[in-house]
Design a protein around this motif. Sequence first.
Motif, PDB file in Angstrom:
ATOM      1  N   LEU A  69       0.811  -1.224   0.000  1.00  0.00           N
ATOM      2  CA  LEU A  69       0.000   0.000   0.000  1.00  0.00           C
ATOM      3  C   LEU A  69       0.841   1.270   0.000  1.00  0.00           C
ATOM      4  O   LEU A  69       0.301   2.377   0.045  1.00  0.00           O
ATOM      5  CB  LEU A  69      -0.938   0.005   1.214  1.00  0.00           C
ATOM      6  CG  LEU A  69      -1.938  -1.148   1.293  1.00  0.00           C
ATOM      7  CD1 LEU A  69      -2.653  -1.144   2.641  1.00  0.00           C
ATOM      8  CD2 LEU A  69      -2.968  -1.050   0.167  1.00  0.00           C
ATOM      9  N   LYS A  70       2.164   1.114  -0.052  1.00  0.00           N
ATOM     10  CA  LYS A  70       3.034   2.295   0.063  1.00  0.00           C
ATOM     11  C   LYS A  70       2.749   3.332  -1.015  1.00  0.00           C
ATOM     12  O   LYS A  70       2.850   4.528  -0.776  1.00  0.00           O
ATOM     13  CB  LYS A  70       4.500   1.873   0.007  1.00  0.00           C
ATOM     14  CG  LYS A  70       5.049   1.435   1.365  1.00  0.00           C
ATOM     15  CD  LYS A  70       6.523   1.711   1.494  1.00  0.00           C
ATOM     16  CE  LYS A  70       7.011   1.625   2.933  1.00  0.00           C
ATOM     17  NZ  LYS A  70       6.676   0.413   3.654  1.00  0.00           N
ATOM     18  N   ARG A  71       2.370   2.868  -2.205  1.00  0.00           N
ATOM     19  CA  ARG A  71       2.173   3.834  -3.277  1.00  0.00           C
ATOM     20  C   ARG A  71       0.951   4.734  -3.050  1.00  0.00           C
ATOM     21  O   ARG A  71       0.777   5.733  -3.748  1.00  0.00           O
ATOM     22  CB  ARG A  71       2.103   3.165  -4.647  1.00  0.00           C
ATOM     23  CG  ARG A  71       1.010   2.131  -4.824  1.00  0.00           C
ATOM     24  CD  ARG A  71       1.072   1.569  -6.246  1.00  0.00           C
ATOM     25  NE  ARG A  71       2.400   1.080  -6.573  1.00  0.00           N
ATOM     26  CZ  ARG A  71       3.201   1.630  -7.497  1.00  0.00           C
ATOM     27  NH1 ARG A  71       2.808   2.668  -8.203  1.00  0.00           N
ATOM     28  NH2 ARG A  71       4.397   1.123  -7.726  1.00  0.00           N
ATOM     29  N   ARG A  72       0.114   4.373  -2.085  1.00  0.00           N
ATOM     30  CA  ARG A  72      -1.023   5.236  -1.782  1.00  0.00           C
ATOM     31  C   ARG A  72      -0.644   6.385  -0.853  1.00  0.00           C
ATOM     32  O   ARG A  72      -1.403   7.329  -0.668  1.00  0.00           O
ATOM     33  CB  ARG A  72      -2.136   4.413  -1.137  1.00  0.00           C
ATOM     34  CG  ARG A  72      -2.680   3.335  -2.071  1.00  0.00           C
ATOM     35  CD  ARG A  72      -3.424   2.262  -1.316  1.00  0.00           C
ATOM     36  NE  ARG A  72      -3.750   1.162  -2.201  1.00  0.00           N
ATOM     37  CZ  ARG A  72      -4.894   1.064  -2.868  1.00  0.00           C
ATOM     38  NH1 ARG A  72      -5.809   1.995  -2.752  1.00  0.00           N
ATOM     39  NH2 ARG A  72      -5.120   0.025  -3.646  1.00  0.00           N
ATOM     40  N   GLY A  73       0.530   6.285  -0.251  1.00  0.00           N
ATOM     41  CA  GLY A  73       0.979   7.277   0.728  1.00  0.00           C
ATOM     42  C   GLY A  73       0.913   8.722   0.258  1.00  0.00           C
ATOM     43  O   GLY A  73       0.348   9.575   0.950  1.00  0.00           O
ATOM     44  N   PRO A  74       1.486   9.038  -0.915  1.00  0.00           N
ATOM     45  CA  PRO A  74       1.497  10.434  -1.354  1.00  0.00           C
ATOM     46  C   PRO A  74       0.096  11.044  -1.471  1.00  0.00           C
ATOM     47  O   PRO A  74      -0.115  12.184  -1.092  1.00  0.00           O
ATOM     48  CB  PRO A  74       2.184  10.360  -2.724  1.00  0.00           C
ATOM     49  CG  PRO A  74       3.082   9.174  -2.620  1.00  0.00           C
ATOM     50  CD  PRO A  74       2.328   8.187  -1.770  1.00  0.00           C
ATOM     51  N   LYS A  75      -0.885  10.248  -1.952  1.00  0.00           N
ATOM     52  CA  LYS A  75      -2.240  10.784  -2.094  1.00  0.00           C
ATOM     53  C   LYS A  75      -2.857  11.050  -0.726  1.00  0.00           C
ATOM     54  O   LYS A  75      -3.569  12.041  -0.530  1.00  0.00           O
ATOM     55  CB  LYS A  75      -3.127   9.800  -2.875  1.00  0.00           C
ATOM     56  CG  LYS A  75      -2.753   9.699  -4.330  1.00  0.00           C
ATOM     57  CD  LYS A  75      -3.199  10.928  -5.108  1.00  0.00           C
ATOM     58  CE  LYS A  75      -2.974  10.719  -6.613  1.00  0.00           C
ATOM     59  NZ  LYS A  75      -3.139  11.968  -7.358  1.00  0.00           N
ATOM     60  N   VAL A  76      -2.622  10.156   0.196  1.00  0.00           N
ATOM     61  CA  VAL A  76      -3.133  10.372   1.548  1.00  0.00           C
ATOM     62  C   VAL A  76      -2.464  11.604   2.159  1.00  0.00           C
ATOM     63  O   VAL A  76      -3.121  12.434   2.804  1.00  0.00           O
ATOM     64  CB  VAL A  76      -2.918   9.115   2.428  1.00  0.00           C
ATOM     65  CG1 VAL A  76      -3.350   9.372   3.865  1.00  0.00           C
ATOM     66  CG2 VAL A  76      -3.676   7.923   1.849  1.00  0.00           C
TER      67      VAL A  76
ATOM     68  N   ARG B 243      13.434  -0.600  -1.285  1.00  0.00           N
ATOM     69  CA  ARG B 243      12.554   0.154  -0.401  1.00  0.00           C
ATOM     70  C   ARG B 243      11.842   1.286  -1.127  1.00  0.00           C
ATOM     71  O   ARG B 243      10.752   1.687  -0.717  1.00  0.00           O
ATOM     72  CB  ARG B 243      13.355   0.733   0.765  1.00  0.00           C
ATOM     73  CG  ARG B 243      13.847  -0.341   1.710  1.00  0.00           C
ATOM     74  CD  ARG B 243      14.490   0.263   2.934  1.00  0.00           C
ATOM     75  NE  ARG B 243      14.806  -0.802   3.881  1.00  0.00           N
ATOM     76  CZ  ARG B 243      15.205  -0.602   5.122  1.00  0.00           C
ATOM     77  NH1 ARG B 243      15.342   0.638   5.577  1.00  0.00           N
ATOM     78  NH2 ARG B 243      15.456  -1.606   5.924  1.00  0.00           N
ATOM     79  N   LEU B 244      12.457   1.819  -2.181  1.00  0.00           N
ATOM     80  CA  LEU B 244      11.840   2.944  -2.886  1.00  0.00           C
ATOM     81  C   LEU B 244      10.950   2.489  -4.032  1.00  0.00           C
ATOM     82  O   LEU B 244      10.111   3.234  -4.512  1.00  0.00           O
ATOM     83  CB  LEU B 244      12.920   3.898  -3.392  1.00  0.00           C
ATOM     84  CG  LEU B 244      13.671   4.607  -2.258  1.00  0.00           C
ATOM     85  CD1 LEU B 244      14.738   5.530  -2.821  1.00  0.00           C
ATOM     86  CD2 LEU B 244      12.712   5.402  -1.367  1.00  0.00           C
ATOM     87  N   GLN B 245      11.148   1.238  -4.442  1.00  0.00           N
ATOM     88  CA  GLN B 245      10.361   0.673  -5.542  1.00  0.00           C
ATOM     89  C   GLN B 245       8.858   0.822  -5.302  1.00  0.00           C
ATOM     90  O   GLN B 245       8.091   1.070  -6.223  1.00  0.00           O
ATOM     91  CB  GLN B 245      10.715  -0.819  -5.662  1.00  0.00           C
ATOM     92  CG  GLN B 245      10.207  -1.500  -6.909  1.00  0.00           C
ATOM     93  CD  GLN B 245      11.186  -1.309  -8.066  1.00  0.00           C
ATOM     94  OE1 GLN B 245      12.378  -1.541  -7.925  1.00  0.00           O
ATOM     95  NE2 GLN B 245      10.680  -0.891  -9.198  1.00  0.00           N
ATOM     96  N   ASN B 246       8.442   0.666  -4.054  1.00  0.00           N
ATOM     97  CA  ASN B 246       7.015   0.682  -3.755  1.00  0.00           C
ATOM     98  C   ASN B 246       6.393   2.076  -3.721  1.00  0.00           C
ATOM     99  O   ASN B 246       5.179   2.205  -3.609  1.00  0.00           O
ATOM    100  CB  ASN B 246       6.751  -0.019  -2.417  1.00  0.00           C
ATOM    101  CG  ASN B 246       6.962  -1.512  -2.524  1.00  0.00           C
ATOM    102  OD1 ASN B 246       6.658  -2.104  -3.553  1.00  0.00           O
ATOM    103  ND2 ASN B 246       7.499  -2.127  -1.480  1.00  0.00           N
ATOM    104  N   PHE B 247       7.222   3.108  -3.763  1.00  0.00           N
ATOM    105  CA  PHE B 247       6.668   4.463  -3.789  1.00  0.00           C
ATOM    106  C   PHE B 247       6.509   4.916  -5.239  1.00  0.00           C
ATOM    107  O   PHE B 247       7.415   4.753  -6.047  1.00  0.00           O
ATOM    108  CB  PHE B 247       7.581   5.448  -3.049  1.00  0.00           C
ATOM    109  CG  PHE B 247       7.553   5.279  -1.563  1.00  0.00           C
ATOM    110  CD1 PHE B 247       6.527   5.840  -0.815  1.00  0.00           C
ATOM    111  CD2 PHE B 247       8.532   4.566  -0.902  1.00  0.00           C
ATOM    112  CE1 PHE B 247       6.484   5.694   0.558  1.00  0.00           C
ATOM    113  CE2 PHE B 247       8.501   4.409   0.473  1.00  0.00           C
ATOM    114  CZ  PHE B 247       7.475   4.968   1.205  1.00  0.00           C
ATOM    115  N   ASP B 248       5.377   5.488  -5.506  1.00  0.00           N
ATOM    116  CA  ASP B 248       5.061   5.907  -6.866  1.00  0.00           C
ATOM    117  C   ASP B 248       5.602   7.318  -7.123  1.00  0.00           C
ATOM    118  O   ASP B 248       4.846   8.291  -7.178  1.00  0.00           O
ATOM    119  CB  ASP B 248       3.528   5.875  -6.996  1.00  0.00           C
ATOM    120  CG  ASP B 248       3.065   6.230  -8.386  1.00  0.00           C
ATOM    121  OD1 ASP B 248       3.834   6.038  -9.330  1.00  0.00           O
ATOM    122  OD2 ASP B 248       1.925   6.712  -8.492  1.00  0.00           O
TER     123      ASP B 248
END
Lengths: 349, 349
Positions: free
Chosen positions: A52-59, B293-298
């Motif tokens: 779910l890390k990629r949802r972080g920026p939107k949150v 670790r950074l792969q999961n961040f969009d």
Amino acid sequence: MSNESAYSEGDLRNTGMALKHDREWDYELERIVDAIEERDAETVGLQFPEGLKRRGPKVADDLRELTDEGTTIMLSGQPCYGACDLDTYLMKRTDVFVHFGHSPMKNTDKVIYVPLFSNVEIRPIMEESLDTLAPPEETPGVGLVTTAQHMNRFDEMREFLEGEGYEVHTRRGDDRLTHEGQVLGCNYASADVEADQILYVGGGKFHPLGLAMEHPEKTVVIADPVNNVVTVADTEKFMKQRYGAVHRAMDAEKWGVIFCTKIGQGRWETAQEIIADNDDAYLITMDEVTPDRLQNFDMDAFVNTGCPRITTDDGPRFHKPMLTPGEYEIAVGNEPLDSLEFDTFHGTW
Amino acid sequence: MSNESAYSEGDLRNTGMALKHDREWDYELERIVDAIEERDAETVGLQFPEGLKRRGPKVADDLRELTDEGTTIMLSGQPCYGACDLDTYLMKRTDVFVHFGHSPMKNTDKVIYVPLFSNVEIRPIMEESLDTLAPPEETPGVGLVTTAQHMNRFDEMREFLEGEGYEVHTRRGDDRLTHEGQVLGCNYASADVEADQILYVGGGKFHPLGLAMEHPEKTVVIADPVNNVVTVADTEKFMKQRYGAVHRAMDAEKWGVIFCTKIGQGRWETAQEIIADNDDAYLITMDEVTPDRLQNFDMDAFVNTGCPRITTDDGPRFHKPMLTPGEYEIAVGNEPLDSLEFDTFHGTW
């Protein structure tokens, strides 16, 4: 918890909140904003599990809009694999710390847990599971377990099975588990019920495998509502792999005994006992346990007292045999070969 | 420090200590055992940098023999890349904490630093470097720098050059450095001397590259006593790679700004300033900064405010452009293209 409304917090359809970016999940922004305002928070830490890390920026965007200019939102970049795996650095250094995607392992004011329940329908896969479960007229009892993200549908699952004529057996596991019927990858105590078959509703292969290993006398039926398949858990391949690792470790002259420093993954006594008993065992402390990190140690085998998943799921990726504490006892001859069982983890921290 | 005996602590030949397993290094066991006895220590933590981790078990064996039964020795399994990179978990939880392989970055009673000086001879490579250095009758001045593990030979180096007729210019960099003439991968302040040429004595390509970037007006001669080669530092290939990363990042819509939580690697103000100025920048906190670790961040690009080596050495391994804070300013148009320079790190923590 016994009625559906108790789970509505994380269920988007039961809130009026419209999220611009993702209608599938409820991030409970109002609850977070309330905490920020109450505490006059200057810093807010957000931790998401890997998927779910990629949802972080939107949150973070949404929270920025809803809070004062001066609020600094920080995303944890630490790997996260469970409620046992809090980013304690960020937790200690932010005024509000939010952990998404897991249910609480321990009641603490330091952490706001936002569970992020799945909204996938479970009824179709439950219907399909009837072809695989023994029929109620033959085997009336069935144990019911699921994972954190489907907990919001637990009563619906129970009612469906009861409607089909089953006696549904459930229990809350131990301190490590928040909800009745909930299992973790490291804890299947909620399946300790008086029933010869267990229905596991959820995704993944790891949870039902542990479940079947922990309860070899029961049939474990897996109803996966995400991939839409029903199967019966089969531990044979897994057992072969584990016995292979134990055998390869039997000649080890030097053992690395891993003590995991993550807040909810440490078994200090277990690690200490191994060291005290074996002059060829060395205590190694670390948070993330990865093949890279162990490569530099000149050991013949490892015992992992941290998260069981590291051993049983990631085990084959390590350059040397990686055993559970129970498997170690077999490899050094303290316990018989047939004592091999799935490594589980009890208590919180 | 100005005379050779000041460095004898870490030099095996000057102690009477015989190590069973490795005669090349002095682990200063007596000093460690004294601290254990003085503090009545029950727990001892040992931290080694990556290249020396395999020596940990033998050092643990020796310490076990020299101390009481009840003393628990723990090896840090955390990756370690410098004196800036202490295992603070282990440091806080052990009665004696020993950090091997680096010189102290800060005076603190919490840590026993054991530098592990190299015993490789430096005279042959110094002689060879005379063919590459401008001769003293033409260019009398030469700056002299080296890394922590060759510091025990610094006076020998200086004397050799003086004997050849050079004026040797040295200085202690700043707070981040322990010794006169010492450089770190992130700090070349000791080369800020009045000389047109610098002699760097040491291994690796990273240190002399940073040195040459920081001092483009000087010729940097590399005398590598381990691989026995003398070369002149060439920054061209490196500069091309850096400009490539900057160009690729120019279109970035979302920026991940990394704040490193390691004790000696955090630049909080730098990270904060970027976030405050850019609505499309998100603060990500972590200890180890790895591609996984950074792969999961969009994100479209990253700025690393932590250890400069991550950006400049590991940079190409990340899936998206990874920039230094200075390069970020160029990519977003705040600074001109020709302001690109090597990222350095000053002060301690």
